[in-house]
Design an enzyme around this catalytic site. Structure first.
Site, PDB file in Angstrom:
ATOM      1  N   HIS A 332      57.381 102.785  43.245  1.00  0.00           N
ATOM      2  CA  HIS A 332      55.744 103.043  43.544  1.00  0.00           C
ATOM      3  C   HIS A 332      54.753 103.214  42.734  1.00  0.00           C
ATOM      4  CE1 HIS A 332      53.224 105.852  46.097  1.00  0.00           C
ATOM      5  NE2 HIS A 332      54.026 105.685  46.670  1.00  0.00           N
ATOM      6  N   ASP A 391      60.322 105.587  51.685  1.00  0.00           N
ATOM      7  CA  ASP A 391      61.037 104.067  51.935  1.00  0.00           C
ATOM      8  C   ASP A 391      62.606 104.350  51.996  1.00  0.00           C
ATOM      9  OD1 ASP A 391      58.472 104.038  53.631  1.00  0.00           O
ATOM     10  OD2 ASP A 391      57.836 102.654  51.138  1.00  0.00           O
TER      11      ASP A 391
END
Length: 476
Positions: A332, A391
């Site tokens: 991320h 995700d």
């Protein structure tokens, strides 16, 4: 191939290398001029470009010696830890979307009366203009439901007599309406595509005013309108975890930028949708599901850790799947040790997997979550640690809920529009200045030549050397 297609194909093939050559910038110049590509420094820290009181993302802390030390990721909505918020409505056996929407928009948690009134407001806003489904959604259906959703949002402005009024009262009215109808626009858009393009049955279920947003999404999506409590509660949690993530994420920053130009709510949200649909942003969960399918096709025994590890190495080495060198769902821009949204989600992913009898697949996801950071660390020179992001699990959840891939990113949008709306109002209240960062020009002055004096440049695409321009994210 038609004559037009052949003409355009020949033209683009002829000039593409010229376009690349004349638009390529030496990567060393970015460092020379102190340009933060992606508005992030070499350590991944974002350039400070604004102030917000809507959410807080914490991924590091300062040590005693002043050094910045990575820590477990933390996410706060309006000062409340996301774990406390989700635990609160779960323990009360309530749905959280409406409560957390109120919190993000108004800055405080609603009491019982506030929440009941707010739910009624959202329910009464779940209405589309007369014949809107027939005249807009069913016309020119698209497999790209995000594009269909964007078209619908822009068209709704034609039905609003005060579309360009940027007063706070009007923007709040528009925001509440869009938050309420997003599930209808997206799900109906999918049904139109599924009927006209895939030759499947067509049905439109109206939302129920007595149900939560998550329940209505499943009700409208499924032919028989049925769903289990676990399904609705897990989807509700997914919506809450996707609602907001600071002002710097791509789609929210887009919201701020377009708002600062004085644009109307419909145009602002359409721009945010266009940003979110990219595979590097809201479309990442689709890539996770596709990657996992490719893994199952190429790994003989998915319970064998060494075989799975070997496949992950191939991913990183650009030898498998889409050959981008990425393990999707890992890493991320901000978090390194952990993504709090993924941690909050995982327990309920397991519950849903048990209900759907997909425990073995859940174990595969858990294995990859554990060993992927090791593989990336061994194969890549990374500036920080990596961990599973939200995700990684959301696509798995949506597949277990029977949600088609075409709706994965639109569901993200159904949640994130809450954060967009909050940031739009914060920008309108506090800042009256257009966002206009600077770009350093390296252009070389040239002497103009008249058309008759210009030399003829012959471009032979059969001999032209194709330029390879490395893109950030293509490799370790």
């Amino acid at each position: 191939m038609s004559a037009y297609d052949k003409m355009m194909n020949d033209f683009t093939n002829k000039y593409r290398n010229v376009c690349v050559e004349n638009n390529s910038i030496d990567s060393k110049l970015f460092e020379q001029y102190g340009v933060k590509r992606g508005l992030r420094d070499k350590n991944g820290k974002g350039v400070l470009s604004g102030i917000t009181n809507i959410s807080l993302i914490k991924a590091t802390e300062e040590g005693e010696d002043g050094r910045v030390i990575p820590c477990d990721g933390q996410l706060y909505y309006r000062g409340y830890n996301i774990y406390d918020l989700t635990r609160g409505f779960r323990e009360d056996r309530r749905y959280g979307f409406e409560e957390i929407t109120f919190l993000l928009l108004f800055g405080e948690l609603p009491n019982k009366t506030d929440l009941q009134e707010f739910r009624q407001v959202l329910a009464k806003n779940r209405r589309l203009p007369t014949n809107f489904v027939r005249d807009v959604i069913m016309k020119a259906p698209s497999k790209d439901v995000m594009n269909s959703l964007t078209k619908s949002v822009l068209t709704l402005s034609s039905y609003d007599d005060n579309a360009t009024d940027n007063s706070l009262d009007n923007v709040l009215r528009q925001s509440l309406m869009l938050i309420s109808v997003f599930p209808m626009l997206a799900v109906y858009g999918y049904h139109a595509y599924n009927h006209y393009e895939c030759d499947e049955s067509f049905y439109i279920h109206r939302p129920d005013d007595n149900l939560s947003a998550a329940e209505n999404i499943l009700r409208m999506l499924r032919p028989d309108k049925s769903y289990t409590e676990t399904e609705a509660k897990v989807l509700d949690l997914a919506l809450v975890l996707h609602m907001e993530h600071g002002g710097g994420n791509n789609s929210t920053f887009t919201t701020r930028v377009v708002t600062s130009a004085g644009s109307d709510t419909y145009s602002v949200i359409a721009a945010a949708l266009s940003s979110l649909k990219g595979p590097k942003h809201g479309g990442a969960n689709i890539k996770v599901v596709q990657m996992m399918q490719d893994l199952k096709e190429h790994v003989q025994d998915v319970t064998d850790e060494e075989q799975v590890r070997a496949y992950l190495r191939k991913l990183v080495r650009k030898q498998a799947f889409d050959k981008k060198g990425l393990i999707y769902g890992m890493g991320h821009a901000v978090y390194s040790i952990s993504d709090p949204r993924a941690r909050a989600f995982k327990e309920f992913v397991h519950l849903l997997a048990e209900e759907k009898h997909r425990e073995q697949e859940f174990e595969l996801y858990s294995m990859i979550e554990r060993i992927a950071p090791e593989v990336i660390g061994e194969e890549c020179a990374i500036y920080k640690g990596v961990s599973a992001n939200v995700d990684f699990y959301s696509g798995f959840v949506y597949s277990m809920l029977g949600i088609p891939e075409e709706l994965f990113t639109p569901i993200f949008a159904m949640a994130r529009i809450v954060g967009w709306s909050a940031h739009r109002m914060e920008e309108l209240i506090n800042v009256d200045k257009i966002i206009r960062p600077a770009y350093k020009s390296i252009m070389v002055p040239k002497v103009y030549e008249s058309l008759k004096d210009r030399s003829t440049k012959k471009i032979d695409t059969r001999q032209a050397k194709e330029l390879k321009i490395p893109m950030k994210g293509d490799s370790c």
